[in-house]
Each structure stands twice: as structure tokens, then as C-alpha cells.
Design a protein around this motif. Structure first.
Motif, PDB file in Angstrom:
ATOM      1  N   ALA A  88      93.062  -7.094 -88.406  1.00 24.00           N
ATOM      2  CA  ALA A  88      91.960  -8.623 -89.504  1.00 24.00           C
ATOM      3  C   ALA A  88      91.256  -7.841 -91.137  1.00 24.00           C
ATOM      4  CB  ALA A  88      90.470  -8.798 -89.308  1.00 24.00           C
ATOM      5  N   PHE A  89      91.300  -5.880 -91.283  1.00 24.77           N
ATOM      6  CA  PHE A  89      90.814  -5.691 -92.530  1.00 24.77           C
ATOM      7  C   PHE A  89      91.907  -4.679 -93.132  1.00 24.77           C
ATOM      8  CE2 PHE A  89      87.096  -6.776 -89.863  1.00 24.77           C
ATOM      9  CZ  PHE A  89      86.636  -7.772 -90.405  1.00 24.77           C
ATOM     10  N   LEU A  90      92.144  -3.561 -92.465  1.00 26.78           N
ATOM     11  CA  LEU A  90      93.205  -2.667 -92.855  1.00 26.78           C
ATOM     12  C   LEU A  90      94.229  -3.565 -93.390  1.00 26.78           C
ATOM     13  CD1 LEU A  90      92.417   0.456 -90.889  1.00 26.78           C
ATOM     14  CD2 LEU A  90      91.034  -0.315 -93.302  1.00 26.78           C
ATOM     15  N   VAL A  91      95.163  -4.092 -92.319  1.00 32.59           N
ATOM     16  CA  VAL A  91      95.990  -4.354 -92.363  1.00 32.59           C
ATOM     17  C   VAL A  91      96.600  -5.827 -93.982  1.00 32.59           C
ATOM     18  CG1 VAL A  91      98.524  -5.816 -92.272  1.00 32.59           C
ATOM     19  CG2 VAL A  91      97.357  -4.271 -90.635  1.00 32.59           C
ATOM     20  N   VAL A  92      95.087  -6.779 -94.453  1.00 30.34           N
ATOM     21  CA  VAL A  92      95.375  -6.945 -95.575  1.00 30.34           C
ATOM     22  C   VAL A  92      94.739  -6.317 -96.522  1.00 30.34           C
ATOM     23  CG1 VAL A  92      93.750  -9.279 -96.090  1.00 30.34           C
ATOM     24  CG2 VAL A  92      94.346  -9.105 -93.790  1.00 30.34           C
ATOM     25  N   LEU A  93      93.882  -5.420 -96.654  1.00 28.62           N
ATOM     26  CA  LEU A  93      94.111  -5.099 -97.346  1.00 28.62           C
ATOM     27  C   LEU A  93      95.049  -4.201 -97.807  1.00 28.62           C
ATOM     28  CD1 LEU A  93      91.343  -3.899 -99.434  1.00 28.62           C
ATOM     29  CD2 LEU A  93      90.764  -2.413 -97.760  1.00 28.62           C
ATOM     30  N   PHE A  94      95.780  -3.603 -97.483  1.00 28.91           N
ATOM     31  CA  PHE A  94      96.791  -2.863 -97.767  1.00 28.91           C
ATOM     32  C   PHE A  94      98.013  -4.345 -97.900  1.00 28.91           C
ATOM     33  CE2 PHE A  94     101.138  -1.055 -96.850  1.00 28.91           C
ATOM     34  CZ  PHE A  94     101.261  -0.081 -97.780  1.00 28.91           C
ATOM     35  N   SER A  95      98.036  -5.505 -97.704  1.00 25.46           N
ATOM     36  CA  SER A  95      98.736  -5.873 -98.239  1.00 25.46           C
ATOM     37  C   SER A  95      98.273  -6.703 -99.640  1.00 25.46           C
ATOM     38  CB  SER A  95      98.627  -7.709 -97.178  1.00 25.46           C
ATOM     39  OG  SER A  95      99.524  -7.138 -96.197  1.00 25.46           O
ATOM     40  N   ALA A  96      97.208  -6.697 -99.604  1.00 25.53           N
ATOM     41  CA  ALA A  96      97.034  -6.674-100.716  1.00 25.53           C
ATOM     42  C   ALA A  96      96.435  -6.441-101.616  1.00 25.53           C
ATOM     43  CB  ALA A  96      94.927  -7.242-100.752  1.00 25.53           C
ATOM     44  N   PHE A  97      96.809  -4.904-101.181  1.00 21.85           N
ATOM     45  CA  PHE A  97      96.832  -3.530-102.562  1.00 21.85           C
ATOM     46  C   PHE A  97      98.269  -3.886-103.107  1.00 21.85           C
ATOM     47  CE2 PHE A  97      98.416   0.933-103.427  1.00 21.85           C
ATOM     48  CZ  PHE A  97      97.455   0.639-104.620  1.00 21.85           C
ATOM     49  N   ALA A  98      99.348  -4.093-101.964  1.00 27.38           N
ATOM     50  CA  ALA A  98     100.874  -4.164-102.307  1.00 27.38           C
ATOM     51  C   ALA A  98     101.468  -5.454-103.558  1.00 27.38           C
ATOM     52  CB  ALA A  98     101.334  -3.607-101.138  1.00 27.38           C
ATOM     53  N   VAL A  99     100.285  -6.626-102.792  1.00 29.82           N
ATOM     54  CA  VAL A  99     101.120  -7.709-103.849  1.00 29.82           C
ATOM     55  C   VAL A  99     100.252  -7.295-105.439  1.00 29.82           C
ATOM     56  CG1 VAL A  99     100.905  -9.372-104.346  1.00 29.82           C
ATOM     57  CG2 VAL A  99     100.788  -9.053-102.415  1.00 29.82           C
ATOM     58  N   ALA A 100      99.046  -5.882-105.334  1.00 27.04           N
ATOM     59  CA  ALA A 100      98.835  -6.219-106.699  1.00 27.04           C
ATOM     60  C   ALA A 100      99.532  -5.615-107.640  1.00 27.04           C
ATOM     61  CB  ALA A 100      96.693  -6.025-106.397  1.00 27.04           C
ATOM     62  N   ILE A 101      99.731  -4.047-106.766  1.00 23.89           N
ATOM     63  CA  ILE A 101     100.569  -2.784-107.714  1.00 23.89           C
ATOM     64  C   ILE A 101     102.095  -3.487-107.819  1.00 23.89           C
ATOM     65  CG2 ILE A 101     102.043  -1.346-107.015  1.00 23.89           C
ATOM     66  CD1 ILE A 101      98.787  -0.465-107.843  1.00 23.89           C
TER      67      ILE A 101
END
Length: 526
Positions: A88-101
């Protein structure tokens, strides 16, 4: 308004018909609704569908989140909180970070702030899509609990990312110290507001002379009030709704009557179905407007589709990678949750994170967040708004079609595994019913000893003893009505205690048995 009313009624009728077709064809109804909305949008002469961005969150999100918090098993959430928290938190944060980059690097005009805004929008998987797809296959209760818990909490984490990115786009800067303070207040304040006002609503249910209709109206008001008051205090309305909903749902058997639970279940099932159906249809209906906006911005549909496919691919890869990482970290720190696979199949265990990663269909929350982007920012058009909307649409469409249509096949081919040893649903149901019957007999025999010679109690003892051997229906006379209602109340309290004390019996089984007790109570009272 009067001109659009026939169209809206026809839209609701279409949603119901499409859901019927989805059941007949054994296809998840969100997939058909999106496609149907897209096809309907090309019909000439239809009214233009315009949604106020400031209202989209308030209309759709509170009831959807509130109902989800009532449906999920809080007992299972506590049991699997490590895995749920990771997804709920780590996977969402990592996904958002990957999309941002990736967006910042490959999409012209996308800043890091816009990339995080897009990442916050498309990072949370949709619970409705996953539930609609997995109902055609059998998955373990432990896996279902993880997916449900993740879907409930990842909405909050992704929308917090969305809000901070929206502020960063508007101000052009990101102050880490202020962000930490604001983030802390959003989390702590949101949870605190939800628990405080959830307690107040609980007192209203318990102390006021409510009946089934008034209880249902209260439950409809609660999510909107929780969301509104938290937003007014600049906290997280999403967390307020989720925490308040979990607080109230864990006490539903003490604050609501059997009639309120029975009628409320039917009301909320119909309401959530219509809300989800409208949102998925809007995904398709909004596409022509978004395409027109793209062309006005000088961006070709082919180019924008490529960006959407790129973001979709990044999301799938990031979720699968982070799923393996989250599962490995969870098993490393808690070895007792190593999955138990059939015939000790390590191949199934290794494929588990892959299947978990493949459940990342996007839907309602992503669309609501994208539509909530304001049209204007500081007196100028919001940068890349139409492109963000189009990319969001493509991500939803591709994940529903690609992952949604193939997930049942992969589950049947590989199969989910249990996170720990557990009874099958049939075994757990049999255990719960047997314990309930024994407790019922104990109560009846004790009551018969206290008042010997009572023919009604003796009759019930005889019938319940026969029910242990061969269940059958029996009529209750008016004279024994009160005794039978006391018995049903005892059964309900026993099942609630069994739910709290026995980790082998899943919440769904307990809820189903209590629902049967509620129905029996309504039959006796009517």
C-alpha cells in the motif's frame, strides 16, 4: 438539466444491462463498461458530459472508500499488516517515483513535479477491477485479504502524493521541512478525525431511537461528513473516511440492528454498483473531450498514446519488481508467513509476486484524481492537463484489457498460494457451524434446567439435536418467540466472540453466518 435526465437514466440502464452481459460472458464488467462508454461517446447528438473537477472527489470517493472499509476484514488486515503496508505504501511510492523519472526524461514539457502528479494519479490499483476479475477464479483468503487491504490504503498514499505534487506544480518549489509537517498532519489529523467522528456517529447509532431507514441515512451521511470536515481542516479526507469506516465497521454488530444490516447491505450494494458503473462509463465518455484538448495543445493522438503505453509498461514493471522486493523483505523479517504451496511447489511460491504484480489494474481512483486537476492554475491553463488525462485513460484502458483479461488465465495456470497454513473455506465453515450448534445446545439445555417443564424449550432442544445430525427447517410458535430471539442474540454474540478468538475462521464466514442469523430474526419478528 431536464434535457440530460433521459440520457442519465439510459446510462444507468445501460450499466445494468452491461453487467448482465459481463456475467453471461464471464468477463469483468469494468472492461465492458469502459469499452461501452468509448463506443457511446461516438454516437452523434448525445449531451456533452461535463464534470466539475472540484466535485469529483467529493461525489465519488467518500462512499466508495467507506463501503470498502466496511467490506474488508479488519482481523485479516491486522494479521497481514506487513505485506499490506509494503504494497500500500512502498509499492505505490516506488511506482510513482518510477513514473516521475520516466515522464520527466521522455515526455517533453514534463517537470519532476508533473511527473509525480501523474505518478500519484496512476499508481494505485483499483479494488473494483481486481474484485470483478478475481471472482471468476478461486484465490486463497490470505491473498484476497492482502489485495483488499492494499486497495483500501493505497488510495490514501497515492492521493497524498497527488496533493503534494499539485502544490509543487502550483508553487514551483518543494520545501522538504514544510512537506514533512503537512504530511504528518494529513496522516495523524486524518486518522484522528476519522476515529473521533466515527465514535460520535457510533454514539448516535446506539443512543438515538433509530430504525433501519434512519440507520441507512446515517451511514450515507457519514463518509461525506468525515471527508468534508477533514478537508476543511486541511487534513486527509481519504484517511478520515477509511479510519472512520474501519472503526464503525468493527462495531457494526453492536450499533446496528439486524434489520439495519440486512437492508443497509442491499442499499450499499446497489449504490456502489451504480457509482462504479458511472465512473467506468465516464472513462470512455470523456475520451473525445480529452482528445479534442490534446489537438488544441498541438499533441497528436498517436504520440500521446505512445506516452500512455510507456507509462503503462513502467507501472507494470515497477509493480512486479517492487512486489518481489516487498515479499522478500516481509518473509525475511517474518519467516512465519512463508507461503505454503500445494505439494511444496517452490515454482508457485516464486510466481506469487508476479501474480500479485499482475493484479495492478487501474480504475476509479485514478480517473477521479485526474479529473480533479484544476483547469486553471494561477490564472493560466494547467500545464499538460489534457495529456495527463489522456495518459490516465490509456493506462486504465490498457491495464484493464491487458492484465484484466489475462489475469484469470494466469491464476488458473499457476495458482495463488496461501501465506500460511489455513483451513479451507469448507472446513472453516463446517467448524464454525459445529461450534455454533454446540453453543446453542448448551444454552438451550441450561435454560431448560432453569425452567423445567417448558415444552417450547424441550422442543427446541430436540430440534437442534436433530439439526446436528440432519439440518431442517422448523416453525416457531408465538409462545416461544421471545426465547428464540434470545437464542439468536446469543448466537450472534457467540459468532462475534468466535471471530475474535479463532484465527482459523475467516471474517467472511462469520459475516455470512451472522447474516443468516439476522435473516432468521427478521423472519421471526415479521
Amino acid at each position: 438539466m431536464h434535457e440530460q435526465l433521459p440520457f442519465m437514466l439510459a446510462l444507468v440502464a445501460a450499466i445494468v444491462l452491461i453487467e448482465m452481459l459481463a456475467k453471461k460472458w464471464r468477463v469483468a464488467y469494468p472492461v465492458l463498461l469502459v469499452v461501452a462508454g468509448l463506443l457511446i461517446s461516438f454516437v452523434p447528438g448525445l449531451p456533452r458530459v461535463v464534470i466539475d473537477p472540484d466535485m469529483i472527489f467529493f461525489i465519488f470517493l467518500p462512499p466508495l472508500l467507506f463501503e470498502a472499509s466496511w467490506s474488508i476484514s479488519f482481523k485479516e488486515m491486522k494479521k497481514w499488516w506487513r505485506i499490506i503496508g509494503s504494497f500500500a505504501f512502498l509499492v505505490v511510492l516506488f511506482s510513482a517515483f518510477a513514473v516521475a523519472i520516466v515522464a520527466n526524461h521522455f515526455i517533453p514539457g514534463f517537470t519532476i513535479a508533473l511527473g509525480f502528479l501523474l505518478g500519484g494519479i496512476v499508481s494505485p490499483p483499483d479494488a473494483v477491477s481486481t474484485a470483478a476479475i478475481t471472482k471468476f477464479v478461486t484465490i486463497p483468503k490470505s491473498t484476497s485479504a492482502v489485495l483488499e487491504g492494499e486497495s483500501l490504503l493505497n488510495d490514501a498514499s497515492s492521493l497524498i502524493i497527488f496533493k503534494f505534487a499539485l502544490v509543487a506544480v502550483g508553487t514551483g518549489q518543494f520545501l522538504f521541512r514544510d512537506a514533512i509537517t503537512d504530511f504528518s498532519w494529513m496522516v495523524i489529523g486524518g486518522v484522528g478525525i476519522g476515529l473521533l467522528f466515527g465514535w460520535l456517529f457510533m454514539q448516535a447509532h446506539k443512543r438515538l431511537p433509530t430504525d433501519a431507514p434512519s440507520d441507512i441515512v446515517f451511514t450515507l451521511i457519514e463518509p461525506y461528513f468525515l471527508y468534508w470536515i477533514a478537508e476543511q481542516l486541511h487534513s486527509s479526507g481519504v484517511l478520515a473516511v477509511v479510519s472512520g469506516g474501519l472503526f464503525l465497521s468493527s462495531r457494526r454488530f453492536t450499533i446496528l440492528s439486524g434489520a439495519s444490516r440486512i437492508k443497509g447491505f442491499s442499499f450499499w450494494e446497489a449504490l456502489i454498483f451504480i457509482l462504479n458503473g458511472i465512473v467506468f462509463m465516464l472513462i470512455g465518455l470523456e475520451l473525445p473531450e480529452v482528445v479534442a484538448g490534446l489537438r488544441a495543445d498541438g499533441i497528436s493522438v498517436r504520440t500521446a498514446f505512445g506516452y500512455g503505453a510507456l507509462v503503462t509498461g513502467i507501472l507494470i514493471i515497477a509493480r512486479i519488481i517492487s512486489s518481489y522486493t516487498a515479499m522478500m523483505a516481509t518473509f525475511l523479517f517474518r519467516r512465519s508467513v512463508i507461503p505454503v504451496a500445494p505439494q511444496r511447489s517452490w515454482r508457485s511460491i516464486l510466481h506469487l509476486p508476479l501474480l500479485m504484480g499482475w493484479t495492478g489494474m487501474r480504475g476509479v481512483v485514478s480517473l477521479a484524481a485526474a479529473l480533479a486537476i484544476p483547469s486553471m492554475l494561477n490564472g493560466a491553463p494547467f500545464p499538460q492537463r489534457n495529456l495527463i488525462l489522456f495518459i490516465t485513460f490509456i493506462v486504465i484502458l490498457l491495464t484493464l484489457l491487458l492484465q484484466g483479461l489475462t489475469l484469470p488465465y494466469f491464476i488458473k495456470r499457476v495458482g495463488f498460494v496461501q501465506f500460511s497454513k489455513a483451513l479451507s473455506e469448507e472446513e472453516a465453515t463446517h467448524k464454525a457451524k459445529t461450534l455454533l450448534l454446540k453453543e446453542t445446545l448448551r444454552f438451550l439445555k441450561e435454560s431448560d434446567q432453569e425452567g423445567p417443564g417448558n415444552p417450547h424449550l424441550s422442543y427446541m432442544v430436540e430440534q437442534w439435536e436433530r439439526k446436528l445430525r440432519e439440518p431442517e427447517k422448523f416453525r416457531i410458535t408465538e409462545a416461544s418467540k421471545k426465547a428464540y430471539l434470545d437464542l439468536l442474540d446469543l448466537q450472534r454474540r457467540f459468532l462475534v466472540g468466535l471471530h475474535n478468538d479463532d484465527p482459523e475462521i475467516h471474517s467472511d464466514i462469520i459475516n455470512r453466518l451472522i447474516h443468516q442469523v439476522d435473516l432468521e430474526e427478521e423472519r421471526i419478528r415479521s
